[in-house]
Design an enzyme around this catalytic site. Structure first.
Site, PDB file in Angstrom:
ATOM      1  N   ARG A  10      37.905 -13.693  38.137  1.00  0.00           N
ATOM      2  CA  ARG A  10      38.742 -14.686  38.825  1.00  0.00           C
ATOM      3  C   ARG A  10      38.508 -14.619  40.339  1.00  0.00           C
ATOM      4  O   ARG A  10      38.476 -15.645  41.032  1.00  0.00           O
ATOM      5  CB  ARG A  10      40.207 -14.412  38.492  1.00  0.00           C
ATOM      6  N   HIS A  12      37.424 -17.714  42.736  1.00  0.00           N
ATOM      7  CA  HIS A  12      38.215 -18.115  43.888  1.00  0.00           C
ATOM      8  C   HIS A  12      37.431 -17.970  45.193  1.00  0.00           C
ATOM      9  O   HIS A  12      37.647 -18.733  46.144  1.00  0.00           O
ATOM     10  CB  HIS A  12      39.507 -17.302  43.958  1.00  0.00           C
ATOM     11  N   ASN A  40      46.045 -17.109  45.336  1.00  0.00           N
ATOM     12  CA  ASN A  40      45.454 -15.771  45.385  1.00  0.00           C
ATOM     13  C   ASN A  40      46.465 -14.634  45.454  1.00  0.00           C
ATOM     14  O   ASN A  40      46.078 -13.464  45.495  1.00  0.00           O
ATOM     15  CB  ASN A  40      44.506 -15.665  46.595  1.00  0.00           C
ATOM     16  N   HIS A  66      39.395 -17.900  30.633  1.00  0.00           N
ATOM     17  CA  HIS A  66      40.800 -17.650  30.305  1.00  0.00           C
ATOM     18  C   HIS A  66      40.948 -16.941  28.954  1.00  0.00           C
ATOM     19  O   HIS A  66      42.065 -16.630  28.544  1.00  0.00           O
ATOM     20  CB  HIS A  66      41.590 -18.963  30.273  1.00  0.00           C
TER      21      HIS A  66
END
Length: 357
Positions: free
Chosen positions: A93, A97, A124, A222
């Site tokens: 992740r 990001h 975040n 996910h």
């Protein structure tokens, strides 16, 4: 290179004999110099000397400058990930990001004394793994000072952590350099929130040069990891002014969440599995849940509202896990090339959390 020498010589009073030429016609010497420079740059363009920055990424970029770099990273992960397997999801992740804000330049790691860095942005606030990445950087700085970028460490760590937990491997060409700008607003505006509808998802992915196929495949991450009630509470209690519960969410699943997990709209701490019952396995079960209207986020549900992405999900579910792994790997490598800084662009930060290090 000879061509560069030639360009520099045009602005020198003393020219090498091999490139001396008489000024012609009525043109002034300065005009002729300018014309020569324009012609030289045109030639460079035609010869393909102006290449995009991502083309400069290469496998084993550190083979000579820091030959042990990639092994140091993979060994550190092998040593520690089994004690904390839940860290794999945050690390992938973090890579996602990072790449969605100013490209894959390690800017997500930077601290701000004013609370205005990327890591301070709402998307975040629940990121984990910053200390893990910093520890790897410290080891690499001791081995090869000012050589391996924080951006490359994020990219390699994400891949190796997923592999260490039984997930797919993908190519990670290296050579990224670090940025020094990290802005909260840019993170908030560019990272897709869990409340995204399809239009928002498509736009934010397209802004990074990623298509609908990439959207579907990268959402497949996910399949591992957890989130918090705060990321989906509105779907249960405050979906709109006319409907309290999101009608796109399976009613039985919603009732279970209300009874056993997210018991109020204000619950910001309870942890939820993004892929219940299979959160430690990198598999296709996430997509099966999405088709059953049991995707945790609105952004998961949004994937079924477009005919093209819905077909992709059905094709994945009806295909093999191996096929999913290969397709996921291609999209991960593609994302890892988004707006990278290479060559003379960017820097090599010695401390990942410090912009000016």
């Amino acid at each position: 290179p000879p061509l560069l020498l030639y360009i520099l010589s045009l602005f020198s009073d003393t020219k090498p004999k091999s490139i001396q030429k008489q000024d012609r016609g009525s043109y002034s010497t300065k005009t002729m110099k300018l014309l020569h420079v324009m012609a030289a740059f045109a030639a460079m363009f035609l010869m393909g000397m102006f290449v995009s920055s991502d083309a400069q990424l290469q496998m084993n970029f550190y083979a000579k400058s820091c030959p042990k770099a990639e092994k140091i990273i993979s060994d550190h992960i092998e040593k520690h990930i089994h004690n904390g397997p839940s860290l794999a999801a945050p690390l992938i992740r973090m890579h996602f990001h990072d790449c969605f804000v100013r490209g894959c330049d390690g800017s997500v790691l930077i601290n701000s004394t004013s609370g205005n860095a990327e890591k301070d942005a709402p998307p975040n606030l629940t990121l984990r793994g910053f200390g893990f990445v910093e520890r790897i950087k410290t080891i690499l700085e001791a081995e090869c000072p000012k050589t391996v970028s924080c951006a490359d460490i994020i990219a390699l760590t994400a891949r190796d952590a997923v592999v260490a937990t039984g997930g797919p491997w993908w190519s990670v060409p290296t050579g990224r350099r670090d940025g020094r700008i990290s802005n909260l607003t840019e993170a908030s505006n560019n990272i897709p929130p869990p409340t995204s509808n399809f239009t928002t998802l498509q736009r934010l992915f397209a802004n990074q040069g990623l298509n609908l196929k990439d959207l579907v495949l990268l959402s497949g991450a996910h399949t591992i990891g957890v989130s918090h009630c705060s990321s989906m509470n509105t779907r249960l209690y405050n979906f709109s002014t006319t409907v309290k519960q999101d009608p796109a969410l399976d009613s039985e699943y919603a009732a279970n969440l209300k009874a056993n997990k997210c018991k109020s709209l204000n619950d910001n701490t309870t942890i939820l599995e993004m892929d219940p019952g299979s959160r430690k396995s990198f598999d296709l079960s996430y997509y099966r849940l999405v088709l059953k209207r049991r995707g945790l986020f609105q952004s998961d549900s949004a994937l079924t509202t477009n005919s093209a992405t819905l077909k992709m999900i059905n094709d994945l579910v009806n295909g093999s896990e191996e096929k999913f792994y290969k397709a996921f790997a291609k999209s991960m490598e593609k994302m890892g090339r988004v707006k990278v800084k290479t060559g003379s662009a960017g820097v090599i930060r010695t401390v990942c959390s410090v912009a000016g290090s």
